[in-house]
Design a protein around this motif. Structure first.
Motif, PDB file in Angstrom:
ATOM      1  N   ASP A 196       0.807  -1.218   0.000  1.00 25.81           N
ATOM      2  CA  ASP A 196       0.000   0.000   0.000  1.00 25.81           C
ATOM      3  C   ASP A 196       0.843   1.273   0.000  1.00 25.81           C
ATOM      4  O   ASP A 196       0.300   2.374   0.034  1.00 25.81           O
ATOM      5  N   VAL A 197       2.179   1.115   0.013  1.00 26.58           N
ATOM      6  CA  VAL A 197       3.096   2.253   0.044  1.00 26.58           C
ATOM      7  C   VAL A 197       3.710   2.424  -1.342  1.00 26.58           C
ATOM      8  O   VAL A 197       4.066   1.437  -1.989  1.00 26.58           O
ATOM      9  N   ARG A 198       3.842   3.665  -1.803  1.00 28.69           N
ATOM     10  CA  ARG A 198       4.478   3.898  -3.093  1.00 28.69           C
ATOM     11  C   ARG A 198       5.848   3.229  -3.115  1.00 28.69           C
ATOM     12  O   ARG A 198       6.651   3.396  -2.185  1.00 28.69           O
ATOM     13  N   THR A 199       6.102   2.474  -4.169  1.00 30.39           N
ATOM     14  CA  THR A 199       7.320   1.665  -4.211  1.00 30.39           C
ATOM     15  C   THR A 199       8.594   2.500  -4.222  1.00 30.39           C
ATOM     16  O   THR A 199       9.669   1.991  -3.929  1.00 30.39           O
ATOM     17  N   SER A 200       8.479   3.790  -4.541  1.00 35.07           N
ATOM     18  CA  SER A 200       9.668   4.650  -4.498  1.00 35.07           C
ATOM     19  C   SER A 200      10.250   4.749  -3.107  1.00 35.07           C
ATOM     20  O   SER A 200      11.441   5.032  -2.943  1.00 35.07           O
ATOM     21  N   LEU A 201       9.428   4.517  -2.068  1.00 36.48           N
ATOM     22  CA  LEU A 201       9.908   4.627  -0.690  1.00 36.48           C
ATOM     23  C   LEU A 201      10.514   3.331  -0.174  1.00 36.48           C
ATOM     24  O   LEU A 201      11.145   3.336   0.881  1.00 36.48           O
ATOM     25  N   TRP A 202      10.324   2.224  -0.884  1.00 39.94           N
ATOM     26  CA  TRP A 202      10.919   0.975  -0.416  1.00 39.94           C
ATOM     27  C   TRP A 202      11.643   0.250  -1.553  1.00 39.94           C
ATOM     28  O   TRP A 202      11.691  -0.970  -1.628  1.00 39.94           O
ATOM     29  N   ALA A 203      12.263   1.045  -2.407  1.00 41.11           N
ATOM     30  CA  ALA A 203      13.129   0.468  -3.429  1.00 41.11           C
ATOM     31  C   ALA A 203      14.324  -0.211  -2.766  1.00 41.11           C
ATOM     32  O   ALA A 203      14.809   0.238  -1.729  1.00 41.11           O
ATOM     33  N   ILE A 204      14.775  -1.308  -3.366  1.00 35.03           N
ATOM     34  CA  ILE A 204      16.046  -1.887  -2.943  1.00 35.03           C
ATOM     35  C   ILE A 204      17.146  -1.035  -3.554  1.00 35.03           C
ATOM     36  O   ILE A 204      17.289  -0.986  -4.770  1.00 35.03           O
ATOM     37  N   HIS A 205      17.894  -0.355  -2.708  1.00 34.92           N
ATOM     38  CA  HIS A 205      18.943   0.489  -3.262  1.00 34.92           C
ATOM     39  C   HIS A 205      20.244  -0.265  -3.466  1.00 34.92           C
ATOM     40  O   HIS A 205      20.943  -0.037  -4.444  1.00 34.92           O
ATOM     41  N   ASP A 206      20.609  -1.147  -2.556  1.00 40.79           N
ATOM     42  CA  ASP A 206      21.864  -1.884  -2.702  1.00 40.79           C
ATOM     43  C   ASP A 206      21.781  -3.190  -1.937  1.00 40.79           C
ATOM     44  O   ASP A 206      20.887  -3.384  -1.103  1.00 40.79           O
ATOM     45  N   VAL A 207      22.747  -4.061  -2.223  1.00 39.74           N
ATOM     46  CA  VAL A 207      22.777  -5.374  -1.574  1.00 39.74           C
ATOM     47  C   VAL A 207      24.228  -5.797  -1.390  1.00 39.74           C
ATOM     48  O   VAL A 207      25.091  -5.498  -2.223  1.00 39.74           O
ATOM     49  N   TRP A 208      24.487  -6.478  -0.278  1.00 39.69           N
ATOM     50  CA  TRP A 208      25.803  -7.026   0.040  1.00 39.69           C
ATOM     51  C   TRP A 208      25.575  -8.467   0.463  1.00 39.69           C
ATOM     52  O   TRP A 208      24.642  -8.764   1.215  1.00 39.69           O
ATOM     53  N   VAL A 209      26.395  -9.387  -0.030  1.00 42.64           N
ATOM     54  CA  VAL A 209      26.212 -10.805   0.275  1.00 42.64           C
ATOM     55  C   VAL A 209      27.512 -11.377   0.809  1.00 42.64           C
ATOM     56  O   VAL A 209      28.588 -11.153   0.221  1.00 42.64           O
ATOM     57  N   ARG A 210      27.426 -12.080   1.927  1.00 37.09           N
ATOM     58  CA  ARG A 210      28.579 -12.772   2.473  1.00 37.09           C
ATOM     59  C   ARG A 210      28.118 -14.091   3.092  1.00 37.09           C
ATOM     60  O   ARG A 210      27.172 -14.116   3.877  1.00 37.09           O
TER      61      ARG A 210
ATOM     62  N   ALA B 102      12.313   1.298   4.100  1.00 40.92           N
ATOM     63  CA  ALA B 102      11.962   0.030   4.755  1.00 40.92           C
ATOM     64  C   ALA B 102      13.125  -0.525   5.564  1.00 40.92           C
ATOM     65  O   ALA B 102      13.041  -1.641   6.090  1.00 40.92           O
ATOM     66  N   GLY B 103      14.221   0.216   5.682  1.00 42.24           N
ATOM     67  CA  GLY B 103      15.342  -0.195   6.514  1.00 42.24           C
ATOM     68  C   GLY B 103      16.247  -1.204   5.833  1.00 42.24           C
ATOM     69  O   GLY B 103      16.305  -1.306   4.605  1.00 42.24           O
ATOM     70  N   THR B 104      16.962  -1.965   6.632  1.00 43.70           N
ATOM     71  CA  THR B 104      17.881  -2.992   6.142  1.00 43.70           C
ATOM     72  C   THR B 104      17.358  -4.364   6.549  1.00 43.70           C
ATOM     73  O   THR B 104      17.044  -4.594   7.722  1.00 43.70           O
ATOM     74  N   TRP B 105      17.301  -5.261   5.569  1.00 44.20           N
ATOM     75  CA  TRP B 105      16.805  -6.618   5.809  1.00 44.20           C
ATOM     76  C   TRP B 105      17.949  -7.606   5.647  1.00 44.20           C
ATOM     77  O   TRP B 105      18.739  -7.512   4.704  1.00 44.20           O
ATOM     78  N   ILE B 106      18.023  -8.555   6.566  1.00 37.61           N
ATOM     79  CA  ILE B 106      19.040  -9.606   6.520  1.00 37.61           C
ATOM     80  C   ILE B 106      18.325 -10.912   6.158  1.00 37.61           C
ATOM     81  O   ILE B 106      17.427 -11.355   6.884  1.00 37.61           O
ATOM     82  N   VAL B 107      18.720 -11.481   5.016  1.00 35.16           N
ATOM     83  CA  VAL B 107      17.988 -12.619   4.452  1.00 35.16           C
ATOM     84  C   VAL B 107      18.964 -13.739   4.118  1.00 35.16           C
ATOM     85  O   VAL B 107      19.987 -13.514   3.458  1.00 35.16           O
ATOM     86  N   ASP B 108      18.654 -14.945   4.555  1.00 36.86           N
ATOM     87  CA  ASP B 108      19.432 -16.127   4.209  1.00 36.86           C
ATOM     88  C   ASP B 108      19.097 -16.508   2.763  1.00 36.86           C
ATOM     89  O   ASP B 108      17.969 -16.879   2.450  1.00 36.86           O
ATOM     90  N   VAL B 109      20.101 -16.396   1.872  1.00 38.45           N
ATOM     91  CA  VAL B 109      19.898 -16.738   0.463  1.00 38.45           C
ATOM     92  C   VAL B 109      20.819 -17.889   0.062  1.00 38.45           C
ATOM     93  O   VAL B 109      21.138 -18.059  -1.115  1.00 38.45           O
ATOM     94  N   SER B 110      21.261 -18.688   1.035  1.00 41.11           N
ATOM     95  CA  SER B 110      22.120 -19.826   0.711  1.00 41.11           C
ATOM     96  C   SER B 110      21.414 -20.774  -0.255  1.00 41.11           C
ATOM     97  O   SER B 110      22.059 -21.389  -1.112  1.00 41.11           O
ATOM     98  N   ASP B 111      20.093 -20.898  -0.130  1.00 41.23           N
ATOM     99  CA  ASP B 111      19.260 -21.553  -1.133  1.00 41.23           C
ATOM    100  C   ASP B 111      18.386 -20.465  -1.744  1.00 41.23           C
ATOM    101  O   ASP B 111      17.337 -20.125  -1.201  1.00 41.23           O
ATOM    102  N   PRO B 112      18.804 -19.881  -2.876  1.00 43.26           N
ATOM    103  CA  PRO B 112      18.078 -18.718  -3.396  1.00 43.26           C
ATOM    104  C   PRO B 112      16.630 -19.020  -3.766  1.00 43.26           C
ATOM    105  O   PRO B 112      15.804 -18.096  -3.817  1.00 43.26           O
ATOM    106  N   ALA B 113      16.319 -20.277  -4.011  1.00 40.82           N
ATOM    107  CA  ALA B 113      14.938 -20.617  -4.326  1.00 40.82           C
ATOM    108  C   ALA B 113      14.040 -20.580  -3.091  1.00 40.82           C
ATOM    109  O   ALA B 113      12.805 -20.530  -3.216  1.00 40.82           O
ATOM    110  N   ASN B 114      14.665 -20.599  -1.903  1.00 36.86           N
ATOM    111  CA  ASN B 114      13.901 -20.579  -0.648  1.00 36.86           C
ATOM    112  C   ASN B 114      14.526 -19.595   0.335  1.00 36.86           C
ATOM    113  O   ASN B 114      15.048 -19.988   1.389  1.00 36.86           O
ATOM    114  N   PRO B 115      14.506 -18.294   0.017  1.00 38.94           N
ATOM    115  CA  PRO B 115      15.103 -17.304   0.919  1.00 38.94           C
ATOM    116  C   PRO B 115      14.334 -17.236   2.231  1.00 38.94           C
ATOM    117  O   PRO B 115      13.121 -17.463   2.277  1.00 38.94           O
ATOM    118  N   ALA B 116      15.057 -16.930   3.299  1.00 36.88           N
ATOM    119  CA  ALA B 116      14.435 -16.874   4.625  1.00 36.88           C
ATOM    120  C   ALA B 116      14.933 -15.639   5.366  1.00 36.88           C
ATOM    121  O   ALA B 116      16.145 -15.431   5.499  1.00 36.88           O
TER     122      ALA B 116
END
Length: 484
Positions: free
Chosen positions: A191-205, A216-230
């Motif tokens: 319900d929020v204009r997507t301009s306010l929660w664009a993904i601006h950058d990503v770092w993976v380790r 929308a802040g910073t989200w930490i997501v397990d992508v070790s299995d990219p088909a099933n991110p958590a």
């Protein structure tokens, strides 16, 4: 401009000390200044090879490869422009980011929507840096502002104006391996204009993605299995309910000022420390009594303990240099991209220059060096390169100021003071130029934009001049390209 300019000495008294509570160290003998520089038209992001001898620079209309092994004489080995110009819709434009995975360079664009232009990932073999070989192009139906490459995968900021997902591709084949979207975790963001929660950058380790999601802040997501991110956790995730009903000018204000504006993220080598860079400006509002004031202002880099990833703890914040004109159309000194290496943090602040900090105690960072030349250089990133002599070298890319060319600078990795540094604010200034409002004034105040100096169109962030318009166009572009 002297393309091998070592230092442009500007007048003005030294601005002593860091902003905020960050301490200062004892200076290294001799002035702190660039070792060398080389002009690169359209320079944006820069990344460094594993051995530190070569830098790769996104250059808006292409990319450049720079030999920095002799740091006082950096040399352009290759400058590739008009990529994919043989395509009917070519060339590839708006290239703001490149990333390395071993001897493979990925070049992405356009950073912002360009209807009618190609969009996607160009894969380049850089085993011979002086003779890069373009291997494949994987077309996407979304613009790509930034990306990350690791372990044979490329992670894309897929701001399509709808779900704004993180998309993972296999570099060798171009196959999509998976995607993750914020709305799959919290559908209130729909319900929020997507301009306010664009993904601006990503770092993976180590199979974990750290996603800078603007308001929308910073989200930490397990992508070790990219088909099933958590999702592991979110840091300062924002309040979608409070943002859902903003007017157009309210959207612009929210996109430019804190809170939110999570722009860039990176971890230290063992992923126990996370840096979050916030990119923001001041915004002029009209009060009900017809007076005006500035809210917001430039933001800094916060350091978070993520030794327990599900329970991050904020340790400190490195404040930005003050700006004499902190609005979007003024003098930018807000945080941009940065790098960790061996207890040091290397930061860029646009016209506020570059800095080094000792972060061996991340709860008490100590400023070691600061160099700026706001009439010539506006720094996009700072990256550690390699050990050299008895110290080391870091590089920093500048996208230029006015008619001044973009460039890649090399700096010594030691403590020191700049000789006769130009001041960014008046010597008599002892307080912040910006008052940060804790709430929006009543009535229509706070949704009235200033028109002064808001003509800049090339924007590194979202929610700004491109803002809702560009990401609205992205959604239309996405749907149209899907039909085509």
């Amino acid at each position: 401009m002297n393309r091998r300019q070592f230092l442009r000495v500007a007048g003005g008294a030294a601005l002593l000390g860091g902003v905020g509570t960050v301490g200062r160290s004892v200076a290294h003998p001799g002035p702190f200044e660039p070792l060398g520089s080389v002009a690169i038209d359209g320079a944006k992001e820069a990344v460094v090879s594993a051995d530190g001898q070569t830098a790769y620079v996104a250059a808006t209309t292409g990319y450049a490869v720079v030999d920095v092994s002799t740091p006082d004489r950096p040399e352009v080995l290759a400058d590739r422009r008009d990529l994919l110009s043989d395509r009917e819709d070519g060339p590839l434009r708006g290239i703001y980011d490149v990333k390395l995975d071993g001897e493979t360079l990925v070049v992405v664009g356009p950073a912002n929507p360009l209807p009618g232009a190609p969009s996607g990932v160009l894969v380049v073999d850089v085993s011979d840096p002086a003779s890069p070989t373009e291997l494949d192009f994987y077309e996407t139906d979304f613009p790509i502002h930034n990306c990350f490459a690791a372990d044979g995968r490329v992670y894309l900021t897929a701001n399509d104006g709808e779900g704004n997902p993180l998309v993972v591709l296999d570099i060798a084949s171009g196959d999509e391996l998976g995607r993750w979207s914020l709305v799959s975790e919290d559908d209130r963001w729909a319900d929020v204009r997507t301009s306010l929660w664009a993904i601006h950058d990503v770092w993976v380790r180590d199979g974990v993605a750290y996603i800078a999601h603007w308001d929308a802040g910073t989200w930490i997501v397990d992508v070790s299995d990219p088909a099933n991110p958590a999702v592991i956790t979110a840091i300062e995730p924002g309040d979608p309910t409070a943002l859902a009903d903003r007017s157009r000018t309210g959207l612009i204000r929210a996109g430019r000022t804190p809170p939110g504006n999570h722009h860039y993220v990176a971890t230290n080598d063992d992923a126990t420390l996370l840096g979050i860079g916030v990119e923001s400006w001041a915004y002029e509002i009209e009060n009900e009594d017809d007076t005006t004031e500035l809210v917001g202002g430039p933001s800094g880099v916060s350091l978070w303990d993520i030794s327990t990833p599900s329970d991050p703890t904020k340790l400190s914040t490195i404040d930005p240099p003050q700006s004499p004109e902190p609005t979007y159309g003024g003098v930018w000194t807000t945080a941009h991209n940065f790098d960790f290496h061996d207890g040091r943090l290397y930061t860029s602040w646009y016209r506020g220059g570059v800095k080094r900090h000792d972060i061996t105690d991340p709860s008490d960072p100590v400023e070691l060096a600061w160099w700026r030349d706001p009439e010539t250089a506006s720094f996009w990133t700072a990256q550690y390169a390699f050990p050299f002599a008895d110290e080391g070298v870091f590089v920093a890319s500048s996208w230029g100021v006015g008619d001044e060319d973009g460039a890649l600078y090399t700096f010594p990795d030691h403590t020191g003071e700049q000789r006769n540094p130009p001041t960014l604010v008046s010597e008599t200034t002892t307080e912040s130029l910006v008052q940060t409002a804790t709430s929006t004034p009543t009535g229509t105040a706070g949704d009235t934009p200033t028109t002064t100096g808001e003509s800049r169109t090339e924007t590194p962030g979202f929610g700004l001049a491109v803002g809702a318009t560009a990401l609205g166009a992205a959604g239309l572009w996405y749907r149209t390209r899907g039909r085509d």
